[in-house]
Design a protein around this motif. Structure first.
Motif, mmCIF file in Angstrom:
data_model
loop_
_atom_site.group_PDB
_atom_site.id
_atom_site.type_symbol
_atom_site.label_atom_id
_atom_site.label_comp_id
_atom_site.label_asym_id
_atom_site.label_seq_id
_atom_site.Cartn_x
_atom_site.Cartn_y
_atom_site.Cartn_z
ATOM 1 N N GLY A 18 -26.010 -2.714 61.066
ATOM 2 C CA GLY A 18 -25.914 -2.499 59.634
ATOM 3 C C GLY A 18 -26.640 -3.615 58.910
ATOM 4 O O GLY A 18 -26.689 -4.757 59.389
ATOM 5 N N LEU A 28 -27.241 -5.542 55.060
ATOM 6 C CA LEU A 28 -26.801 -5.776 53.686
ATOM 7 C C LEU A 28 -27.867 -6.609 52.993
ATOM 8 O O LEU A 28 -28.209 -7.702 53.453
ATOM 9 C CB LEU A 28 -25.466 -6.534 53.675
ATOM 10 N N THR A 34 -14.638 -3.844 53.962
ATOM 11 C CA THR A 34 -14.717 -5.237 53.513
ATOM 12 C C THR A 34 -13.313 -5.826 53.408
ATOM 13 O O THR A 34 -12.328 -5.095 53.275
ATOM 14 C CB THR A 34 -15.409 -5.364 52.137
ATOM 15 N N ILE A 47 -17.678 -8.222 56.020
ATOM 16 C CA ILE A 47 -18.195 -6.858 55.959
ATOM 17 C C ILE A 47 -18.400 -6.333 57.375
ATOM 18 O O ILE A 47 -18.843 -7.078 58.258
ATOM 19 C CB ILE A 47 -19.503 -6.806 55.146
ATOM 20 N N ILE A 104 -18.655 1.557 55.222
ATOM 21 C CA ILE A 104 -18.503 0.107 55.113
ATOM 22 C C ILE A 104 -17.044 -0.273 54.856
ATOM 23 O O ILE A 104 -16.353 0.366 54.052
ATOM 24 C CB ILE A 104 -19.383 -0.445 53.974
ATOM 25 N N THR A 117 -26.420 -1.276 51.286
ATOM 26 C CA THR A 117 -26.111 -1.326 52.717
ATOM 27 C C THR A 117 -26.751 -0.109 53.373
ATOM 28 O O THR A 117 -26.871 0.949 52.746
ATOM 29 C CB THR A 117 -24.600 -1.314 52.976
ATOM 30 N N THR A 173 -18.462 -2.265 59.914
ATOM 31 C CA THR A 173 -18.300 -0.816 60.004
ATOM 32 C C THR A 173 -17.499 -0.483 61.253
ATOM 33 O O THR A 173 -17.570 -1.207 62.257
ATOM 34 C CB THR A 173 -19.658 -0.087 60.045
#
Length: 215
Positions: free
Chosen positions: A125, A127, A44, A69, A42, A113, A71
């Motif tokens: 992904g 969250l 951010t 956020i 991850i 996550t 990846t």
């Protein structure tokens, strides 16, 4: 009459001071997420000012973009017979808020996550937050600020992840002033008692003047 006017002014001031007023809420924030294997990696980045500042009345709330956020992975770990691997294991994420106003204190929102896929066609992904958290303040601890964060899906793609910040998501924060702190001065019952004593004293003085005992 002058004393009566002064007492009236005191009473008016007491009721005005007890009325609604805006509370300045200022806080720093920091995000801690899983950035290395095993698990979905991850990234951010801050979106809101750090610290952020808002003025709210009791019962009011404000929603704003807090952080991005994403990846940089382009596919989830999976096997035809084993299913999704470590990338689909929930990993902790937290946002720590360091309140500076109305007084110093901390509150932390926690969540997870993980990667998810649908029949190997769509990957993304996820969250998910555990729920909102509150921060209490004031001499009696009855001031209450709530912070809630938005659940997000990010980097959704076909036959893999659509990697990079551009395909990520923005997490929003909802900041609510649930209850303002009670005054730190004299408790309300004592104020009422003091006002009553002053009214009694004024009545006695007025009576003595009427009877001619005070010039």
């Amino acid at each position: 009459m002058k004393m009566l006017g002064a007492i009236g002014g005191f009473a008016a001031l007491m009721f005005v001071s007890a009325g609604a007023h805006a509370v300045t809420i200022q806080s720093t924030y920091s995000v801690d997420a899983n950035a290395v294997d095993p698990g979905l990696q991850i990234q951010t980045a801050e979106n809101a000012a750090n610290p952020f500042t808002y003025n709210l009345l009791a019962g009011q709330s404000v929603t704003f973009d807090l952080f991005d956020i994403w990846t940089n992975e382009n596919s989830l770990d999976f096997g035809l017979f084993s299913g999704c691997g470590a990338d689909c294991d929930p990993k902790p994420i937290s946002v720590s808020f360091g309140f500076l106003m109305p007084e110093n204190g901390q509150s932390t929102v926690t969540g997870t996550t993980q990667g998810d896929f649908d029949a190997l066609i769509s990957q993304e992904g996820e969250l998910r937050w555990d729920g909102p958290q509150t921060f209490s303040y004031g001499a009696n601890g009855d001031g209450l600020i709530e912070v809630a964060l938005s659940d997000e899906d990010f980097n959704t793609g076909l036959f893999g992840l659509d990697e990079g910040r551009g395909a990520g998501a923005t997490v929003q924060a909802s900041l609510s002033l649930l209850n303002d702190a009670s005054p730190m001065d004299v408790p309300e019952p004592k104020l009422i008692g003091l006002l009553g004593l002053m009214l009694i004293a004024t009545g006695l003085v007025a009576r003595q003047r009427r009877d001619g005992r005070i010039g």
